[in-house]
Design a protein around this motif. Structure first.
Motif, PDB file in Angstrom:
ATOM      1  N   VAL A 102       0.832  -1.206   0.000  1.00  0.00           N
ATOM      2  CA  VAL A 102       0.000   0.000   0.000  1.00  0.00           C
ATOM      3  C   VAL A 102       0.861   1.249   0.000  1.00  0.00           C
ATOM      4  N   VAL A 103       0.247   2.344  -0.454  1.00  0.00           N
ATOM      5  CA  VAL A 103       0.771   3.690  -0.237  1.00  0.00           C
ATOM      6  C   VAL A 103       0.011   4.225   0.973  1.00  0.00           C
ATOM      7  N   PRO A 104       0.673   4.455   2.100  1.00  0.00           N
ATOM      8  CA  PRO A 104      -0.030   4.761   3.340  1.00  0.00           C
ATOM      9  C   PRO A 104      -1.083   5.847   3.246  1.00  0.00           C
ATOM     10  N   ALA A 105      -0.798   6.945   2.579  1.00  0.00           N
ATOM     11  CA  ALA A 105      -1.766   8.047   2.505  1.00  0.00           C
ATOM     12  C   ALA A 105      -3.027   7.636   1.761  1.00  0.00           C
ATOM     13  N   LEU A 106      -2.884   6.798   0.739  1.00  0.00           N
ATOM     14  CA  LEU A 106      -4.040   6.356  -0.045  1.00  0.00           C
ATOM     15  C   LEU A 106      -4.796   5.244   0.660  1.00  0.00           C
ATOM     16  N   ALA A 107      -4.105   4.504   1.516  1.00  0.00           N
ATOM     17  CA  ALA A 107      -4.715   3.362   2.200  1.00  0.00           C
ATOM     18  C   ALA A 107      -5.317   3.732   3.550  1.00  0.00           C
TER      19      ALA A 107
END
Length: 335
Positions: free
Chosen positions: A106-111
């Motif tokens: 994941v990309v943390p900000a998007l997840a």
């Protein structure tokens, strides 16, 4: 790491059964992380009704549908096994929107990824009393439905993950709670374990007639279902009542738009306020809700019954149980 197994969406499902005709369990080798990505060794998957909409080709939902051939997406809980984001070092216990997979990237900000409190004795509570179902119940009952002590609160799908928590939030705020659920066992659980004042079995009882026995009507309705249940509630609302629409599971098994309420006129006749809301509306407020939810959990005033399935190969079985109402409480899959 090699041999990561994941579920892939190959066809748009029809109905809420036989998902193996539409999703495939696949295996892949790991690929290097891009800058800013995090790899999570998934320990738990959350089964949530709203993800059924992501499998549909409809473009008028609250987010775009998943493209065919994509990995199925849902809430995951696990530990960071590799990281190219300094905020999430290896070993951190995290929760966020990842893939139905043994290893989620994941990309943390998007997840919506966040580190969770490891002092919680049962980590499943990060999907339960401290998770997004609880946030939804808390916001829906306290803010959207604006429940006050002594009022009557009705909750549909009351024995499910969000519904059971909404019942308890309402009870904790001093409301008289009516839980609407399918089956005698669920209704007994609502009364004996969750402390609702009235439980209605929509499969065996006339919901509208039972609700009509409440003096003065229902002041607030937390709706997870829509359809005939909503039609049964609207004529039994008190004047100036509030309807918080959280889900429409009655229509998730069809790609066609759900018809409007047959009793739509009651919104005007009873001067009702109707508002829809979703978790993405308030993800950034999670830390704000946790102190009260944790206090209730520690005091035994917020409980969650978990319906647990083991193994990624059994995800579709658990998912179907949740969508068809064969569960009580929160459905999770342990990997």
């Amino acid at each position: 790491m090699t041999g990561n197994r994941f579920w892939r969406l190959d066809r748009h499902p029809e109905g809420n059964a036989d998902f193996a005709r539409f999703l495939t369990l696949c295996e892949e080798d790991a690929v290097p992380l891009a800058e800013g990505e995090v790899r999570i060794a998934v320990e738990w998957l959350s089964m949530d009704a709203g993800t059924r909409m992501w499998m549909s080709p409809r473009t008028d939902g609250y987010q775009p549908p998943l493209p065919l051939g994509a990995k199925m997406v849902g809430l995951v809980l696990g530990r960071v096994s590799e990281s190219r984001d300094s905020v999430f070092p290896v070993g951190t216990l995290v929760r966020g929107f990842g893939q139905w997979a043994e290893e989620a990237v994941v990309v943390p900000a998007l997840a919506g990824l966040e580190a969770v409190d490891e002092s919680v004795s049962d980590p499943r509570q990060h999907f339960g009393a401290l998770g997004m179902n609880a946030w939804t119940a808390y916001v829906g009952v306290r803010e959207v439905a604006a429940v006050k002590p002594g009022e009557w609160l009705a909750v549909s799908a009351a024995a499910g993950a969000t519904g059971s928590l909404a019942c308890q939030v309402g009870r904790n705020l001093g409301a008289n709670v009516v839980g609407i659920a399918g089956g005698a066992e669920k209704c007994r659980w609502l009364i004996e374990e969750l402390g609702v004042q009235m439980a209605i079995d929509y499969r065996a009882e006339d919901v509208e007639a039972r609700l009509a026995t409440i003096p003065g009507g229902i002041h607030a309705f937390f709706d997870n279902v829509g359809g005939p249940i909503l039609d049964a509630v609207l004529p039994n609302m008190a004047h100036y009542g509030r309807v918080a629409i959280c889900g429409m599971v009655a229509g998730y098994d069809s790609d066609a738009p759900m018809p409007g309420p047959a009793r739509f006129d009651q919104i005007l006749m009873r001067r009702l306020r109707v508002e829809g809301f979703f978790i993405p509306d308030f993800l950034e407020r999670g830390a704000e809700f946790l102190p009260q939810l944790r206090a209730w959990l520690d005091a035994g005033k917020l409980t969650v019954r978990f319906d647990e399935t083991r193994g990624i190969e059994n995800v579709l079985t658990a998912y179907e149980r949740m969508l068809t109402g064969k569960n009580i409480g929160k459905v999770v899959v342990r990997l």
